[in-house]
Design an enzyme around this catalytic site. Structure first.
Site, PDB file in Angstrom:
ATOM      1  N   ARG A  84      35.278  27.975  45.522  1.00 26.04           N
ATOM      2  CA  ARG A  84      36.292  29.022  45.391  1.00 26.04           C
ATOM      3  C   ARG A  84      35.660  30.363  45.774  1.00 26.04           C
ATOM      4  O   ARG A  84      34.681  30.802  45.165  1.00 26.04           O
ATOM      5  CB  ARG A  84      36.805  29.075  43.944  1.00 26.04           C
ATOM      6  CG  ARG A  84      37.785  30.206  43.726  1.00 26.04           C
ATOM      7  CD  ARG A  84      38.247  30.310  42.270  1.00 26.04           C
ATOM      8  NE  ARG A  84      39.013  31.543  42.132  1.00 26.04           N
ATOM      9  CZ  ARG A  84      38.873  32.425  41.157  1.00 26.04           C
ATOM     10  NH1 ARG A  84      38.012  32.223  40.181  1.00 26.04           N
ATOM     11  NH2 ARG A  84      39.600  33.526  41.145  1.00 26.04           N
ATOM     12  N   HIS A  86      40.663  39.484  44.768  1.00 23.12           N
ATOM     13  CA  HIS A  86      39.694  39.521  43.674  1.00 23.12           C
ATOM     14  C   HIS A  86      39.153  40.949  43.568  1.00 23.12           C
ATOM     15  O   HIS A  86      37.948  41.187  43.683  1.00 23.12           O
ATOM     16  CB  HIS A  86      38.578  38.497  43.903  1.00 23.12           C
ATOM     17  CG  HIS A  86      37.849  38.102  42.650  1.00 23.12           C
ATOM     18  ND1 HIS A  86      37.657  36.794  42.266  1.00 23.12           N
ATOM     19  CD2 HIS A  86      37.270  38.857  41.678  1.00 23.12           C
ATOM     20  CE1 HIS A  86      36.979  36.764  41.119  1.00 23.12           C
ATOM     21  NE2 HIS A  86      36.724  38.000  40.744  1.00 23.12           N
ATOM     22  N   GLU A 109      42.708  37.238  37.711  1.00 23.04           N
ATOM     23  CA  GLU A 109      42.687  38.028  36.482  1.00 23.04           C
ATOM     24  C   GLU A 109      43.483  39.328  36.554  1.00 23.04           C
ATOM     25  O   GLU A 109      42.917  40.426  36.498  1.00 23.04           O
ATOM     26  CB  GLU A 109      41.232  38.324  36.071  1.00 23.04           C
ATOM     27  CG  GLU A 109      40.414  37.076  35.873  1.00 23.04           C
ATOM     28  CD  GLU A 109      39.031  37.312  35.268  1.00 23.04           C
ATOM     29  OE1 GLU A 109      38.422  36.337  34.841  1.00 23.04           O
ATOM     30  OE2 GLU A 109      38.569  38.479  35.240  1.00 23.04           O
ATOM     31  N   ASN A 135      40.621  31.206  33.676  1.00 22.86           N
ATOM     32  CA  ASN A 135      39.233  31.640  33.489  1.00 22.86           C
ATOM     33  C   ASN A 135      38.999  31.793  31.991  1.00 22.86           C
ATOM     34  O   ASN A 135      39.766  32.489  31.313  1.00 22.86           O
ATOM     35  CB  ASN A 135      38.964  32.975  34.179  1.00 22.86           C
ATOM     36  CG  ASN A 135      39.043  32.871  35.695  1.00 22.86           C
ATOM     37  OD1 ASN A 135      39.190  31.782  36.247  1.00 22.86           O
ATOM     38  ND2 ASN A 135      38.944  33.998  36.375  1.00 22.86           N
ATOM     39  N   TYR A 160      35.873  32.418  28.986  1.00 21.24           N
ATOM     40  CA  TYR A 160      34.472  32.710  28.660  1.00 21.24           C
ATOM     41  C   TYR A 160      34.191  32.685  27.161  1.00 21.24           C
ATOM     42  O   TYR A 160      33.158  32.208  26.732  1.00 21.24           O
ATOM     43  CB  TYR A 160      34.068  34.070  29.240  1.00 21.24           C
ATOM     44  CG  TYR A 160      33.966  34.054  30.748  1.00 21.24           C
ATOM     45  CD1 TYR A 160      32.818  33.585  31.363  1.00 21.24           C
ATOM     46  CD2 TYR A 160      35.030  34.460  31.552  1.00 21.24           C
ATOM     47  CE1 TYR A 160      32.720  33.527  32.749  1.00 21.24           C
ATOM     48  CE2 TYR A 160      34.941  34.404  32.942  1.00 21.24           C
ATOM     49  CZ  TYR A 160      33.783  33.941  33.525  1.00 21.24           C
ATOM     50  OH  TYR A 160      33.689  33.873  34.897  1.00 21.24           O
ATOM     51  N   GLU A 165      37.133  29.553  36.423  1.00 22.14           N
ATOM     52  CA  GLU A 165      35.856  30.216  36.091  1.00 22.14           C
ATOM     53  C   GLU A 165      35.473  29.854  34.674  1.00 22.14           C
ATOM     54  O   GLU A 165      36.312  29.893  33.767  1.00 22.14           O
ATOM     55  CB  GLU A 165      35.959  31.752  36.156  1.00 22.14           C
ATOM     56  CG  GLU A 165      35.946  32.344  37.535  1.00 22.14           C
ATOM     57  CD  GLU A 165      36.046  33.871  37.512  1.00 22.14           C
ATOM     58  OE1 GLU A 165      35.571  34.508  36.534  1.00 22.14           O
ATOM     59  OE2 GLU A 165      36.599  34.429  38.469  1.00 22.14           O
TER      60      GLU A 165
END
Length: 453
Positions: free
Chosen positions: A74, A118, A163, A301, A303, A361
């Site tokens: 990606r 992005h 995002e 994504n 985290y 991600e």
């Protein structure tokens, strides 16, 4: 652990973070070029002028990807590399770079998965208002449809935005990312314009009869109550505030991008605090529902989690304080919490059924060092990945339609406002010599992909 046959194992990067060549071959200036060149915006005044020099070293990087054994890569297109002004004349050399990169990937058996935006908006478009401008929405649709058409038959999976929360809140509300604006109302207009642009691109793609798959990538962070974490009864005020926080950070973006609607409570609050009038909000709803289109998949994504406690004295929309549970943390100060991936994707599968999910991600920054043996022993990252792979496998076993996983990041890179101080890669980059060194996590991931377990 065992994953289904055909599960898409990949790695991810973004143009501004790795390419460098910021003003070569006719590329236009981006908002991150401008922002990082202004003193004080980025740690140690680092910038992405050279970054990992992927623009000149992409063949070496793809060879490493092949060795790693990933099935998909990606990456993102730099809009100003293709349209230096954001629209109008095409920069053929910029386009050629991506054509060469995509061919290199395909020739090495790696599927290209492309992100159209992005974060590196052409500066020329920021000069006319950036994402707060409806005109920029139209320019994005033109840029996106042009690029999708250019790569017909070569790129099957497209991500419109990476995002949108970070674009709107970090860039326009808190000003810690480019373009560095601090204005709440502008940020909320940006949320709306990003959602409009996303749906308009999908409609355009469908009109053109393209057989691609297209969707957004949304960053999600599950919200937990501190009282609940401690096994205490959760006060009603805390429940309400945490629910609103979840709506403002997670549901707002999922609803807008996947359903073409807004959570009512969020906009009621914005009328209440005089950010918008009822007429403004009605207009937002109408504009979005008029263009609402179905995505083919959603990228998530993830985290870390958010743990919050009620604070009646806190200012702003959410009367909450963030708490810091005991546990392991990454260099970003983010708690390592794989259960959060499970919880948030269960929520996605329940509230947004019948849409394939990709983890676009997931990864961790640690203070990696090259030891005397020339290796990078990043055991903490390996443990982070293991924990999250286990959560992913549990999700699949529990019926969630999870199709793939992309580690963030393929290599150490420019970590936005943190400059080069945070290393997320499974490949180490020496930013003085640009030498690439495979970390232990690279070998761990390679073996995991080979066995699919």
């Amino acid at each position: 652990m065992a994953f289904p046959k055909g599960f898409l194992w990949g790695a991810a990067t973004a143009s501004y973070q790795i390419e460098g060549a910021w003003n070569e071959d006719g590329k236009g200036e981006s908002i991150w070029d401008r922002f990082s060149h202004e003193v004080g915006n980025v740690m140690y005044n680092h910038n992405g002028d050279v970054a990992c020099d992927h623009y000149h070293r992409y063949k070496e990087d793809v060879a490493l990807m092949k060795e790693l054994g990933i099935k998909a890569y990606r990456f993102s297109f730099s809009w100003p590399r293709i349209f230096p002004n954001g629209y109008g004349e095409v920069n053929t050399k910029g386009l050629e770079f991506y054509k060469n990169l995509v061919d290199e990937l395909i020739n090495n058996g790696i599927e290209p998965v492309a992100t159209l935006y992005h974060w590196d908006l052409p500066q020329k478009l920021q000069d006319i208002g950036g994402w707060a401008s409806g005109q920029v929405v139209d320019y994005f649709v033109d840029y996106a449809t042009f690029v999708i058409k250019e790569f017909k038959g070569k790129i099957k999976k497209w991500i419109t935005f990476n995002e949108p929360l970070c674009v709107a809140y970090l860039g326009y509300m808190w000003g810690i990312h480019a373009p560095g604006i601090k204005d709440f109302k502008t940020a909320m207009i940006v949320v709306h314009n990003l959602a409009l642009a996303h749906h308009k691109v999908i409609n355009k793609v469908r009109e053109n009869g393209s057989d691609i798959q297209i969707g957004p990538t949304i960053n999600l962070g599950p919200m937990y109550s501190e009282a609940e974490r401690l096994g205490l009864e959760v006060p009603e005020e805390e429940k309400k505030a945490i629910h609103f926080s979840h709506q403002f950070s997670n549901q707002l973006f999922m609803d807008a991008f996947l359903k073409g609607v807004y959570p009512k409570e969020v906009f009621e609050k914005l009328i209440e605090n005089n950010t918008f009038t009822k007429e403004d909000v009605d207009k937002f709803y109408k504009e979005l529902s008029n263009v609402a289109a179905k995505s083919d998949f959603v990228g998530i994504n993830y985290y870390t989690r958010n743990v919050k406690s009620y604070n009646p004295k806190a200012h702003g929309l959410e009367p909450l304080n963030s708490t810091h549970p005991e546990g392991e943390y990454t260099e970003m100060g983010w708690e390592v919490y794989p259960q959060g991936l499970y919880d948030i994707l269960k929520w996605v599968a329940t509230d947004y059924p019948n849409i394939p999910i990709y983890i676009t991600e997931n990864g961790a920054a640690y203070n990696d060092v090259v030891t005397n043996d020339g290796r990078v022993h990043d055991e903490k990252r390996i443990n982070y990945l293991k924990g999250h792979f286990e959560a992913a496998e549990r999700l699949i076993n529990d019926g969630v339609d999870l199709r793939g996983y992309f580690v963030w990041s393929f290599m150490d890179n420019f970590e936005w406002a943190f400059g080069y101080t945070k290393r997320f890669g499974i490949v180490y980059v020496d930013f003085n010599t640009l030498k690439r060194i495979k970390k232990d996590s690279f070998y761990f991931y390679k073996e995991f992909i080979e066995k699919n377990s």
